[in-house]
Each structure stands twice: as structure tokens, then as C-alpha cells.
Scaffold this motif. Structure first.
Motif, PDB file in Angstrom:
ATOM      1  N   HIS A  62       0.818  -1.212   0.000  1.00 33.67           N
ATOM      2  CA  HIS A  62       0.000   0.000   0.000  1.00 33.67           C
ATOM      3  C   HIS A  62       0.851   1.260   0.000  1.00 33.67           C
ATOM      4  N   ASN A  63       1.920   1.247   0.776  1.00 35.77           N
ATOM      5  CA  ASN A  63       2.791   2.429   0.820  1.00 35.77           C
ATOM      6  C   ASN A  63       3.481   2.665  -0.510  1.00 35.77           C
ATOM      7  N   PHE A  73      13.332   5.637   3.339  1.00 32.66           N
ATOM      8  CA  PHE A  73      13.452   4.920   2.062  1.00 32.66           C
ATOM      9  C   PHE A  73      14.093   5.871   1.064  1.00 32.66           C
ATOM     10  N   GLN A  74      15.401   5.706   0.831  1.00 36.98           N
ATOM     11  CA  GLN A  74      16.171   6.716   0.110  1.00 36.98           C
ATOM     12  C   GLN A  74      15.693   6.944  -1.316  1.00 36.98           C
ATOM     13  N   ARG A 484      12.511   2.083   6.958  1.00 32.22           N
ATOM     14  CA  ARG A 484      13.865   1.549   7.077  1.00 32.22           C
ATOM     15  C   ARG A 484      13.909   0.069   6.671  1.00 32.22           C
ATOM     16  N   ALA A 485      12.846  -0.667   6.968  1.00 30.76           N
ATOM     17  CA  ALA A 485      12.788  -2.068   6.565  1.00 30.76           C
ATOM     18  C   ALA A 485      12.764  -2.192   5.047  1.00 30.76           C
ATOM     19  N   ILE A 486      11.953  -1.365   4.385  1.00 33.95           N
ATOM     20  CA  ILE A 486      11.872  -1.393   2.921  1.00 33.95           C
ATOM     21  C   ILE A 486      13.209  -1.006   2.301  1.00 33.95           C
ATOM     22  N   GLY A 491      16.482  -1.255  -1.191  1.00 27.24           N
ATOM     23  CA  GLY A 491      17.087   0.040  -1.531  1.00 27.24           C
ATOM     24  C   GLY A 491      18.268  -0.051  -2.466  1.00 27.24           C
ATOM     25  N   ASP A 492      19.158  -1.022  -2.247  1.00 27.96           N
ATOM     26  CA  ASP A 492      20.361  -1.123  -3.082  1.00 27.96           C
ATOM     27  C   ASP A 492      20.032  -1.559  -4.506  1.00 27.96           C
ATOM     28  N   LYS A 493      18.866  -2.213  -4.696  1.00 24.18           N
ATOM     29  CA  LYS A 493      18.455  -2.628  -6.044  1.00 24.18           C
ATOM     30  C   LYS A 493      17.855  -1.486  -6.845  1.00 24.18           C
ATOM     31  N   LEU A 494      17.653  -0.349  -6.209  1.00 19.32           N
ATOM     32  CA  LEU A 494      17.066   0.800  -6.894  1.00 19.32           C
ATOM     33  C   LEU A 494      18.107   1.899  -7.101  1.00 19.32           C
ATOM     34  N   GLN A 495      19.357   1.529  -7.031  1.00 22.78           N
ATOM     35  CA  GLN A 495      20.430   2.512  -7.220  1.00 22.78           C
ATOM     36  C   GLN A 495      20.790   2.648  -8.713  1.00 22.78           C
TER      37      GLN A 495
END
Length: 495
Positions: A62-63, A73-74, A484-486, A491-495
Motif C-alpha cells: 500500500h505504501n 526509504f532513500q 527503514r525495513a523497505i 534500496g540497493d536494487k534501486l540505485q
């Protein structure tokens, strides 16, 4: 059990194991082929019952779909996450995670918590983002398929059974059933076992009677009063579509005085134990578990704390057993095609909203103690680990009250109907301010039965009702560290 008494694993099992490995490799190759254009990240979400798996996945989806503000979530705070959408999952043999139904329950009048995980399910989110890497950014927007696999943690407790014989499992299960902390729950099963001649002619009624008594003992041990966790076979607690099948109609039996006849009750239940491994455990391991890239393990530590030191110790044992099953470690893009491994594990102590934020650091320390052995093994294998105290959907807010001149940090919310604290049974409508108690400074004290054990009060609260709205009008659920969990998981896969 001494080494000389251990029964060797039948040679007929070895070809099955080889076939499983071939199936896993072929599945990984198929995944790699389908992800040649759009990469795919498979995240497993697990935890023992009532740890909050369904709520976590629903809140995560949902988020991301609603574009809610997630400060930790950077990719979102940097404005690089363009959006997300639910897309059709390529695996038509696995039930889809019922996101829409779960969201409807949370937004209902009145809102209710969605039904708990009872079987494996999955869902695919497709994310569009702008890379922060120069070369990749020059090629335009990037896409990532995020496959979320939801499965009961109880099923993980079955994986160690693959290496055990019926005799070994029976010895261990009966040893646990005869321990003092399980005496009340296990007595009806043990009495039924004493009244049964296991060397007599195989009889379906006798098998069903023992299996039912054993299942009732496991389920009673799972209730809040005991909150025990080490209770395999997992499908006895969550049978799914196998309920009533012969593969779930067996029970542990005492060591026979002589070799059982092939038509005896003992031999029949032994065959059903082996069928359980073949029909239930191996397909789960081959088709789902061994093809994960990342894992979040949700832990309801507070429920165990409420039940006392024995439940806490049992939860530690269960988590250690669960994490010993993972294929962990780093792999490069080439070896990943043939040999998929989990390179990141997140341990999350759920229901942090049942504590004031001043106790969250202590909750994380308790979680770190519970998963200490599992974490060491994962890091030795090359996987990254992290622990967080979270609430995917926050059901309470914080406040303070005066009590005999002292100021107490409290949580405020509406307990579910039937929740009991002292002499009070709540009606599901009355909002209260609750001081849940102080967690100990040393997690080790929770494993000891003595007078210093703190008095803790944890209740189940109803979902939040007064929700804020996003710019597009979407309801926004309050949370604790979901961002922070997401970020840790993807997160590193969206760099």
C-alpha cells in the motif's frame, strides 16, 4: 541419541534429493531467462503465527502503490522512485496474495485486522525508478520486478525433518512432550499413546485418534498461555489444503521392542511420516524456499515475553532452527543463475507500537539476543543481517500519565474485544492509556525464572481509524520504521 543407535537414511532418498537440486537449478535458470530484460528480486516474508506477516506485506504494498511518505526509504526521499503497480505474477500454480481483501478489512467500518497467513502466496510489484548511477541513468528509467513470497514460519520448522528418520523425530517429539512445561497440554496425547498398541494391525481409526490428539497438543502449546514455538510438523498447525489427508495423519511413537511388521500401525505411521516429507516438505523447499534472494523474518517477541522464560527460550530455539535452513551467502550474477542464495536477512521485532518508543532499543536488544546464533551463521556464510523493532501499521499513539507522583510513558489505543488485563475484560470500544511495563536492561534476564522477571502487560489493539490522506486522497497508515525495513530489503536494487 548415541551415534550407534541412529538409523541410516534410506538410499532411496538420495535420488529424490538429487532430483530436487536439478529442479531448483532449472527453476533458477527459468527465473533468470524471464528476468533477462526486467530484473526480479524475490523476497520471502515469514514468521511464526501472529507475527504480522499479512499486515507487513499489505502495508508495504500500500505504501509503495500510494506514494506515501517514507523518510527512511532513500529512493523515495531522493525523488528517484517514479511509482509502483501490481502486475500479473508468472507463477500460476501459487495462490496470489489477497492484497485487496486485506486492505478492505483494514479500511472497513469498523476496521479489522486481515486474516493471518495459512498457506503460501505471492504477489508481484513492478517498480519504476531513476538510477543514481551515471551510465544506467543515461539509459532512461529502470524497472524492477519485486516478487513477495508469503509463507508460514511453521513450515520452515519442517525442513530439518528431511534429514531425520521417523525414529529420530519420534524420540525428539516425545522428549519435548514429556517436559514439565508441556505436561498439561501433552497429557491427553500421551495417555492416548499409552492406550494404543502400536504393533497391532494397522487401523485407520487408531491412526486418526493419535494424529488428532497430537495435533490438539501442538495447538494448545501454541496458545498465549504457553506461546511455545518449536512445534513441528508445521502443517499440523496450518494444514492448508492438505487437512485430513493421510500425509497429515500420523504421530510420534515410542521405540518398538522388536522390528514392526509391515502391516502394523507403527509401520503405517512411519510410511506416512516419509510421505509427509515427500509430498509436503520437498515441494515447498524446491519450488519456493530455495529460490529466494532476500528474507525478512518477523518475530513476535512480546508474545513470548508475556508467557515467560520458557516461551522465550523456546522461541530462540525455533528461530535458530528456522535460520539454519536458509541457503545464505553472496553470489555473483553468473553463479546466481544456477545457485540462488539469500544475501540479506532482516530480523524484525513486530508490534513495536505496543511499547513506548523509549523501550524500542531494548526490544531490538532482546531480538538480537534471540537471533544471535542464527545471525552468526548467516554472517559467516557471507549474508548481511540487520535487526529492527517495527510496526508495519501502528495501532496506538503515545502519552503520559501520573501514577502516585510518578510520570509513566504510556500507549493509547482501543483493545480488541475480549482482551483481559487483571480483572478487566475490554469491550472493543473503550480507548485506554496503558503502561506496558519496563523491558529489562539485560536480555539475559528474560531467560531466567526468578523474582526479578519484570511484569509486562501487552494487549492486542484494534487497527487505527483516524487516518491521514496522501495528496491523491489515499489513506495513509501510521507505522514504525517500515521505511527503514523497505530500504534495507530493496534500496540497493534501486540505485
Amino acid at each position: 541419541m548415541t551415534l550407534r543407535n541412529r538409523r541410516p537414511r534410506p538410499l532411496s532418498n538420495l535420488p529424490t534429493i538429487f532430483v530436487d537440486e536439478v529442479g531448483i537449478t532449472l527453476g533458477n535458470i527459468a527465473d533468470a531467462a524471464s528476468g533477462a530484460i526486467t530484473p526480479t528480486l524475490r523476497i520471502g516474508v515469514t514468521g511464526l503465527s501472529r507475527a504480522g506477516k499479512t499486515i507487513f506485506i499489505t502495508a508495504l504494498i500500500h505504501n509503495l502503490l500510494s506514494g506515501a511518505t517514507l523518510p527512511g526509504f532513500q529512493a523515495m526521499t531522493q525523488g528517484r522512485l517514479i511509482g509502483a503497480q501490481l502486475t500479473e505474477h508468472p507463477d500460476n500454480a501459487t495462490p496470489r496474495f489477497a492484497y485487496e481483501n486485506h486492505l478492505a478489512a483494514l479500511l472497513g467500518t469498523p476496521p479489522t485486522w486481515p486474516e493471518s497467513t495459512r498457506r503460501i502466496s505471492q504477489v508481484r510489484l513492478t517498480l519504476r525508478y531513476q538510477s543514481d548511477r551515471w551510465l544506467k541513468n543515461r539509459m532512461g528509467l529502470s524497472t524492477l520486478n519485486l516478487d513477495i513470497v508469503d509463507y508460514p514460519g511453521e513450515w520452515l520448522l519442517d525442513l530439518p525433518l528431511l534429514s531425520k528418520s521417523f525414529r529420530q523425530w519420534s524420540d525428539e517429539a516425545l522428549d519435548l512432550a514429556q517436559r514439565p512445561n508441556r505436561e498439561e497440554e501433552a497429557t491427553p496425547f500421551l495417555e492416548a499413546l499409552k492406550a494404543t498398541d502400536t504393533m497391532a494391525q494397522a487401523d485407520e481409526t487408531a491412526a486418526e485418534t493419535l494424529a488428532l490428539a497430537f495435533t490438539q497438543y501442538l495447538r494448545a502449546s501454541k496458545q498465549d498461555a504457553r506461546a511455545l514455538s518449536t512445534l513441528p510438523p508445521g502443517r499440523f498447525l496450518m494444514p492448508g489444503d492438505l487437512e485430513g489427508s493421510p500425509a497429515l495423519t500420523f504421530a510420534p511413537l515410542p521405540k518398538p521392542s522388536h522390528a514392526p511388521r509391515s502391516n502394523s500401525l507403527y509401520a503405517m505411521l512411519e510410511r506416512r511420516f516419509e510421505a509427509y516429507k515427500t509430498v509436503v516438505i520437498r515441494p515447498f523447499f524446491r519450488d519456493h524456499f530455495a529460490r529466494l534472494d532476500r528474507q525478512i523474518v518477523l518475530v513476535d517477541a512480546l508474545r513470548a515475553l508475556n508467557a515467560g522464560p520458557e516461551a522465550v527460550s523456546d522461541l530462540e530455539n525455533a528461530l535458530t532452527s528456522v535460520l539454519a535452513c536458509y541457503r545464505q551467502g553472496r553470489v555473483n550474477p553468473i553463479s546466481r543463475i544456477l545457485n540462488r542464495r539469500i544475501d540479506k536477512i532482516l530480523f524484525a521485532a513486530t508490534k513495536a507500537d505496543l511499547l513506548h518508543h523509549t523501550s524500542h532499543a531494548k526490544l531490538e536488544a532482546i531480538l538480537n539476543r534471540l537471533v544471535m546464533n542464527a545471525t552468526r551463521r548467516a554472517r559467516f556464510a557471507g549474508a548481511q543481517t540487520q535487526s529492527l523493532a517495527i510496526a508495519a501499521i501502528r495501532a496506538t499513539r503515545e502519552g503520559r500519565i501520573k501514577d502516585n507522583g510518578d510520570t509513566l510513558d504510556t500507549i493509547i489505543g482501543t483493545p480488541e474485544q475480549g482482551q483481559v488485563l487483571g480483572d478487566t475484560t475490554y469491550d472493543g470500544e473503550t480507548e485506554i492509556a496503558l503502561f506496558p511495563g519496563d523491558l529489562p536492561d539485560s536480555p539475559e534476564s528474560l531467560f531466567k525464572t526468578d523474582e526479578s522477571t519484570p511484569e509486562l502487560n501487552f494487549l492486542r489493539f484494534l487497527p487505527p481509524t483516524d487516518l491521514q490522506r496522501s495528496e491523491t486522497g489515499e489513506p495513509i497508515f501510521p507505522n514504525i520504521r517500515l521505511d527503514r525495513a523497505i530500504d534495507y530489503l530493496i534500496g540497493d536494487k534501486l540505485q
